[in-house]
Design a protein around this motif. Sequence first.
Motif, PDB file in Angstrom:
ATOM      1  N   GLY A  81      -0.482   4.860  -7.578  1.00  0.00           N
ATOM      2  CA  GLY A  81      -1.288   3.710  -7.995  1.00  0.00           C
ATOM      3  C   GLY A  81      -0.737   2.949  -9.193  1.00  0.00           C
ATOM      4  O   GLY A  81      -1.393   2.043  -9.708  1.00  0.00           O
ATOM      5  N   ALA A  82       0.471   3.297  -9.642  1.00  0.00           N
ATOM      6  CA  ALA A  82       1.072   2.546 -10.766  1.00  0.00           C
ATOM      7  C   ALA A  82       1.402   1.127 -10.320  1.00  0.00           C
ATOM      8  O   ALA A  82       1.286   0.178 -11.082  1.00  0.00           O
ATOM      9  CB  ALA A  82       2.327   3.238 -11.266  1.00  0.00           C
ATOM     10  N   MET A  83       1.831   1.001  -9.064  1.00  0.00           N
ATOM     11  CA  MET A  83       2.034  -0.316  -8.473  1.00  0.00           C
ATOM     12  C   MET A  83       0.806  -0.523  -7.613  1.00  0.00           C
ATOM     13  O   MET A  83       0.539   0.267  -6.714  1.00  0.00           O
ATOM     14  CB  MET A  83       3.304  -0.307  -7.620  1.00  0.00           C
ATOM     15  N   ASP A  84       0.034  -1.534  -7.942  1.00  0.00           N
ATOM     16  CA  ASP A  84      -1.252  -1.702  -7.275  1.00  0.00           C
ATOM     17  C   ASP A  84      -1.468  -3.181  -6.955  1.00  0.00           C
ATOM     18  O   ASP A  84      -1.694  -3.991  -7.851  1.00  0.00           O
ATOM     19  CB  ASP A  84      -2.363  -1.171  -8.200  1.00  0.00           C
ATOM     20  N   ILE A  85      -1.387  -3.514  -5.675  1.00  0.00           N
ATOM     21  CA  ILE A  85      -1.518  -4.927  -5.278  1.00  0.00           C
ATOM     22  C   ILE A  85      -2.967  -5.427  -5.383  1.00  0.00           C
ATOM     23  O   ILE A  85      -3.220  -6.591  -5.179  1.00  0.00           O
ATOM     24  CB  ILE A  85      -0.969  -5.172  -3.842  1.00  0.00           C
ATOM     25  N   THR A  86      -3.896  -4.527  -5.742  1.00  0.00           N
ATOM     26  CA  THR A  86      -5.272  -4.980  -5.959  1.00  0.00           C
ATOM     27  C   THR A  86      -5.562  -5.177  -7.458  1.00  0.00           C
ATOM     28  O   THR A  86      -6.711  -5.332  -7.862  1.00  0.00           O
ATOM     29  CB  THR A  86      -6.316  -3.990  -5.380  1.00  0.00           C
ATOM     30  N   GLY A 128      -8.450  -1.231  -6.656  1.00  0.00           N
ATOM     31  CA  GLY A 128      -8.343   0.064  -5.973  1.00  0.00           C
ATOM     32  C   GLY A 128      -7.660  -0.060  -4.628  1.00  0.00           C
ATOM     33  O   GLY A 128      -8.157  -0.743  -3.728  1.00  0.00           O
ATOM     34  N   LEU A 129      -6.522   0.604  -4.502  1.00  0.00           N
ATOM     35  CA  LEU A 129      -5.758   0.554  -3.251  1.00  0.00           C
ATOM     36  C   LEU A 129      -6.554   1.113  -2.076  1.00  0.00           C
ATOM     37  O   LEU A 129      -6.391   0.678  -0.939  1.00  0.00           O
ATOM     38  CB  LEU A 129      -4.462   1.355  -3.403  1.00  0.00           C
ATOM     39  N   ASP A 130      -7.430   2.076  -2.386  1.00  0.00           N
ATOM     40  CA  ASP A 130      -8.215   2.718  -1.320  1.00  0.00           C
ATOM     41  C   ASP A 130      -9.285   1.791  -0.753  1.00  0.00           C
ATOM     42  O   ASP A 130      -9.908   2.118   0.259  1.00  0.00           O
ATOM     43  CB  ASP A 130      -8.844   4.023  -1.858  1.00  0.00           C
ATOM     44  N   LEU A 174       0.840  -1.210   0.000  1.00  0.00           N
ATOM     45  CA  LEU A 174       0.000   0.000   0.000  1.00  0.00           C
ATOM     46  C   LEU A 174       0.869   1.253   0.000  1.00  0.00           C
ATOM     47  O   LEU A 174       0.592   2.227  -0.705  1.00  0.00           O
ATOM     48  CB  LEU A 174      -0.924   0.001   1.230  1.00  0.00           C
ATOM     49  N   ARG A 175       1.959   1.207   0.776  1.00  0.00           N
ATOM     50  CA  ARG A 175       2.859   2.363   0.872  1.00  0.00           C
ATOM     51  C   ARG A 175       3.493   2.673  -0.494  1.00  0.00           C
ATOM     52  O   ARG A 175       3.412   3.807  -0.981  1.00  0.00           O
ATOM     53  CB  ARG A 175       3.961   2.088   1.902  1.00  0.00           C
ATOM     54  N   VAL A 176       4.092   1.660  -1.118  1.00  0.00           N
ATOM     55  CA  VAL A 176       4.727   1.878  -2.424  1.00  0.00           C
ATOM     56  C   VAL A 176       3.658   2.248  -3.455  1.00  0.00           C
ATOM     57  O   VAL A 176       3.854   3.135  -4.289  1.00  0.00           O
ATOM     58  CB  VAL A 176       5.538   0.632  -2.877  1.00  0.00           C
ATOM     59  N   GLY A 177       2.515   1.600  -3.370  1.00  0.00           N
ATOM     60  CA  GLY A 177       1.421   1.909  -4.291  1.00  0.00           C
ATOM     61  C   GLY A 177       1.039   3.377  -4.231  1.00  0.00           C
ATOM     62  O   GLY A 177       0.896   4.046  -5.258  1.00  0.00           O
ATOM     63  N   LYS A 178       0.917   3.903  -3.020  1.00  0.00           N
ATOM     64  CA  LYS A 178       0.534   5.314  -2.867  1.00  0.00           C
ATOM     65  C   LYS A 178       1.638   6.236  -3.373  1.00  0.00           C
ATOM     66  O   LYS A 178       1.370   7.257  -4.013  1.00  0.00           O
ATOM     67  CB  LYS A 178       0.165   5.616  -1.420  1.00  0.00           C
ATOM     68  N   MET A 179       2.899   5.867  -3.077  1.00  0.00           N
ATOM     69  CA  MET A 179       4.038   6.675  -3.544  1.00  0.00           C
ATOM     70  C   MET A 179       4.067   6.775  -5.073  1.00  0.00           C
ATOM     71  O   MET A 179       4.590   7.723  -5.630  1.00  0.00           O
ATOM     72  CB  MET A 179       5.369   6.063  -3.079  1.00  0.00           C
ATOM     73  N   THR A 180       3.547   5.746  -5.744  1.00  0.00           N
ATOM     74  CA  THR A 180       3.608   5.712  -7.209  1.00  0.00           C
ATOM     75  C   THR A 180       2.299   6.170  -7.850  1.00  0.00           C
ATOM     76  O   THR A 180       2.090   5.973  -9.043  1.00  0.00           O
ATOM     77  CB  THR A 180       3.906   4.277  -7.705  1.00  0.00           C
TER      78      THR A 180
END
Length: 339
Positions: free
Chosen positions: A100-105, A138-140, A92-98
């Motif tokens: 949403g380009a990196m998105d574990i969902t 969606g990460l959110d 989630l941390r890396v996802g937000k930094m990017t």
Amino acid sequence: LLAGCNEATTATRAELKVSGPTMGTHYAVKVVGDYPGGEPQLQHDVEQILQRIDHQLSTYKPDSELSRFNQHKATTPVTISQDLADVLIEGLRVGKMTGGAMDITVGPLVNLWGFGPDKRPTKIPSDAEIAAARAKTGLDKLHVEIGSETATVRKDIPDLYVDLSTLGEGFAADKIADLLDGRGIKNYMVEIGGEVMAKGVNPKGECWRIGINKPTDDPAGLNQELEEIAHLCGKVGLATSGNYRNFYEKGGKKYGHTINPITGYPAEQDILSATIIAPDCTTADGYATSFMALGSEKARELKKRVPEIEYFIIYTDSVGNYKTEHSEGFTQYLANKGR
Ligand code: ADP
Ligand code: MG
């Protein structure tokens, strides 16, 4: 940082080496000097960690901890292990930094395009199918809570599906490094599917040398021609992502396994391979995938916001020329410095 490397002892020290298959790829661990119980114990301890992590994070195992969360089609919280919570939080941390380009969902899209446990599609997914899969991402919509005793995770929509494929190898490398640190090992190299966690020096007393492959289309991974060699001293993680091993062609077009979560299509970017060095391998792994999804222009912007990473990318420029480029801080890891 490099001073330690130059104080190389000429005598070659003993090295313990163990390797084997894991998580659909291959692992190798090298330890300089002794390990309590020798190679058999090292292999046993390493494989125990690998099996544990695979059982926590795999989307290929229907009974893994993550798969059970994915099958939990409800928005009520699920109790999870500390390890799974840690990877989700880092994702989630890396996802937000990017952005949403990196998105574990992104799992529903990964599966739709045939890069997950589901098989390859017989035809390119329609816009409607892509939109439907995108609506499940969606990460959110993913929430992790760490309590004093337990950790829980919950989703806002029952269909949210988490894919940790991009972080699993790096995380496993970090956990094996933790094991070795705990045993007081000062010099080691852990490699899982090309993701590396290295500490100290190799048996010759030099920095560990990690090859960066030339990104030639080569699903079998037989081509080992090197573009560069990274020299790792100190304790750092290194991860490489590329679309030259895991891709397929349809109608004369190439589809690679990095998905752009915004468009829902495989990312068509200029980067052929991205190598990231970071303080730990999970982080390196996450940003390597991010670079593939973002492309060089946005990746350079990202680097400015993330001082903890250094990069080496291979890309094609606007007129189709093959180029390499690295961040200033990556120079210290190259033998031929100052390039
Ligand atoms: P490799 O190291 O083999 O290049 P990566 O570490 O880049 O692989 O992970 C690729 C995998 O991550 C894909 O197969 C897919 O499961 C998942 N994935 C694809 N696109 C994304 C994305 N944008 N964000 C997070 N995970 C992704
Ligand atoms: Mg990755």
